[in-house]
Design an enzyme around this catalytic site. Structure first.
Site, mmCIF file in Angstrom:
data_model
loop_
_atom_site.group_PDB
_atom_site.id
_atom_site.type_symbol
_atom_site.label_atom_id
_atom_site.label_comp_id
_atom_site.label_asym_id
_atom_site.label_seq_id
_atom_site.Cartn_x
_atom_site.Cartn_y
_atom_site.Cartn_z
ATOM 1 N N HIS A 27 0.801 -1.222 0.000
ATOM 2 C CA HIS A 27 0.000 0.000 0.000
ATOM 3 C C HIS A 27 0.835 1.273 0.000
ATOM 4 O O HIS A 27 2.005 1.273 0.320
ATOM 5 C CB HIS A 27 -0.999 0.009 1.162
ATOM 6 C CG HIS A 27 -0.416 0.176 2.523
ATOM 7 N ND1 HIS A 27 -0.058 -0.888 3.305
ATOM 8 C CD2 HIS A 27 -0.161 1.281 3.254
ATOM 9 C CE1 HIS A 27 0.407 -0.439 4.461
ATOM 10 N NE2 HIS A 27 0.357 0.877 4.456
ATOM 11 N N ARG A 31 -2.215 11.302 3.420
ATOM 12 C CA ARG A 31 -2.955 12.013 4.460
ATOM 13 C C ARG A 31 -4.012 12.867 3.777
ATOM 14 O O ARG A 31 -3.712 13.546 2.790
ATOM 15 C CB ARG A 31 -2.011 12.884 5.277
ATOM 16 C CG ARG A 31 -1.098 12.091 6.161
ATOM 17 C CD ARG A 31 -0.158 12.999 6.969
ATOM 18 N NE ARG A 31 0.685 12.203 7.828
ATOM 19 C CZ ARG A 31 1.851 11.658 7.446
ATOM 20 N NH1 ARG A 31 2.294 11.867 6.224
ATOM 21 N NH2 ARG A 31 2.547 10.933 8.279
ATOM 22 N N GLU A 93 -4.058 3.596 1.352
ATOM 23 C CA GLU A 93 -4.398 3.907 2.739
ATOM 24 C C GLU A 93 -4.597 5.413 2.862
ATOM 25 O O GLU A 93 -3.691 6.188 2.577
ATOM 26 C CB GLU A 93 -3.275 3.467 3.675
ATOM 27 C CG GLU A 93 -3.484 3.870 5.116
ATOM 28 C CD GLU A 93 -2.291 3.561 6.008
ATOM 29 O OE1 GLU A 93 -2.243 4.116 7.113
ATOM 30 O OE2 GLU A 93 -1.407 2.777 5.595
ATOM 31 N N ASN A 97 -6.578 12.698 10.009
ATOM 32 C CA ASN A 97 -6.365 13.241 11.343
ATOM 33 C C ASN A 97 -7.616 14.029 11.701
ATOM 34 O O ASN A 97 -7.963 15.004 11.024
ATOM 35 C CB ASN A 97 -5.111 14.108 11.376
ATOM 36 C CG ASN A 97 -3.858 13.266 11.202
ATOM 37 O OD1 ASN A 97 -3.585 12.397 12.014
ATOM 38 N ND2 ASN A 97 -3.135 13.489 10.129
ATOM 39 N N ARG A 116 9.600 19.871 -4.036
ATOM 40 C CA ARG A 116 8.960 18.708 -4.637
ATOM 41 C C ARG A 116 9.458 17.432 -3.977
ATOM 42 O O ARG A 116 10.595 17.330 -3.567
ATOM 43 C CB ARG A 116 9.236 18.658 -6.137
ATOM 44 C CG ARG A 116 8.467 19.728 -6.873
ATOM 45 C CD ARG A 116 8.692 19.631 -8.370
ATOM 46 N NE ARG A 116 7.948 20.693 -9.006
ATOM 47 C CZ ARG A 116 6.939 20.471 -9.839
ATOM 48 N NH1 ARG A 116 6.602 19.247 -10.164
ATOM 49 N NH2 ARG A 116 6.303 21.483 -10.376
ATOM 50 N N HIS A 120 2.862 11.251 -7.590
ATOM 51 C CA HIS A 120 1.498 10.860 -7.915
ATOM 52 C C HIS A 120 1.296 9.363 -7.702
ATOM 53 O O HIS A 120 2.251 8.627 -7.535
ATOM 54 C CB HIS A 120 1.161 11.219 -9.367
ATOM 55 C CG HIS A 120 1.998 10.501 -10.378
ATOM 56 N ND1 HIS A 120 3.219 10.969 -10.810
ATOM 57 C CD2 HIS A 120 1.799 9.336 -11.047
ATOM 58 C CE1 HIS A 120 3.733 10.132 -11.695
ATOM 59 N NE2 HIS A 120 2.883 9.128 -11.859
ATOM 60 N N GLU A 166 -2.419 9.865 -11.942
ATOM 61 C CA GLU A 166 -2.184 9.628 -13.368
ATOM 62 C C GLU A 166 -3.207 8.610 -13.835
ATOM 63 O O GLU A 166 -3.525 7.645 -13.131
ATOM 64 C CB GLU A 166 -0.767 9.089 -13.585
ATOM 65 C CG GLU A 166 -0.424 8.856 -15.040
ATOM 66 C CD GLU A 166 1.011 8.389 -15.241
ATOM 67 O OE1 GLU A 166 1.372 8.155 -16.404
ATOM 68 O OE2 GLU A 166 1.763 8.270 -14.266
#
Length: 173
Positions: A27, A31, A93, A97, A116, A120, A166
């Site tokens: 996975h 967030r 996942e 919060n 950066r 993606h 993408e």
């Protein structure tokens, strides 16, 4: 480029070690600010199924596990489902919060502005043109449409937190 060319990087082992047999890329965690908006996007817009949910009230966060699977594959029993979910590839996942959705100024860094980092995730669809037409009808924001730039075989859409997704198809357009 042939498969042989992919294995010619100096200092890189061409073959995985036997000890890694059975490893599964399980996975990726993102967030998210507003779990309701994110679940709607990933389930209704992209077709993921909610596979598992874990709440941690004392730490004020919840985990939502999603996968592109037929809901009939998901075990009913909590322990069996949890074990199955940890054995399949391609799980997403979402970590929420608690309370972030109430803070209008709150935002997570999506990795595509300075500095950066994360770029993606990618979803493969049977027909990228039809998928992009549907995303357009649903009002999904695009980072890159099929007609933009030189790579006219792929698109990038944005989730509610601005993470890029993408969108590609396996066969040539």
């Amino acid at each position: 480029m042939s498969l042989h060319d992919l294995n010619t990087f100096p200092g890189v082992t061409a073959q995985p070690e036997a000890a890694t047999q059975g490893f599964v890329f399980n996975h990726t965690m993102l967030r998210v600010k507003d779990i309701t908006a994110s679940l709607d996007f990933y389930t209704r817009v992209l077709g993921f199924s909610l596979v598992d949910k874990r709440d941690f009230p004392e730490a004020e966060f919840s985990l939502y596990f999603l996968a592109l699977v037929d809901k009939q594959q998901i075990p009913e029993d909590d322990e069996a489902r949890h074990q199955w979910m940890k054995s399949i590839p391609g799980v997403l996942e979402l970590t929420h919060n608690h309370g972030t959705e109430k803070d209008a100024g709150f935002a997570y860094h999506n990795g595509n502005s300075d500095p950066r980092g994360f770029g993606h995730i990618c979803v493969s669809v049977p027909d990228v043109v039809a998928a992009c037409e549907r995303f357009e009808q649903l009002g999904v924001p695009f980072q890159k449409r099929l007609a933009d730039g030189r790579m006219n075989h792929l698109a990038f859409i944005k989730d509610p937190d601005g993470y890029w997704v993408e969108v590609i198809q396996p066969a040539p357009l």
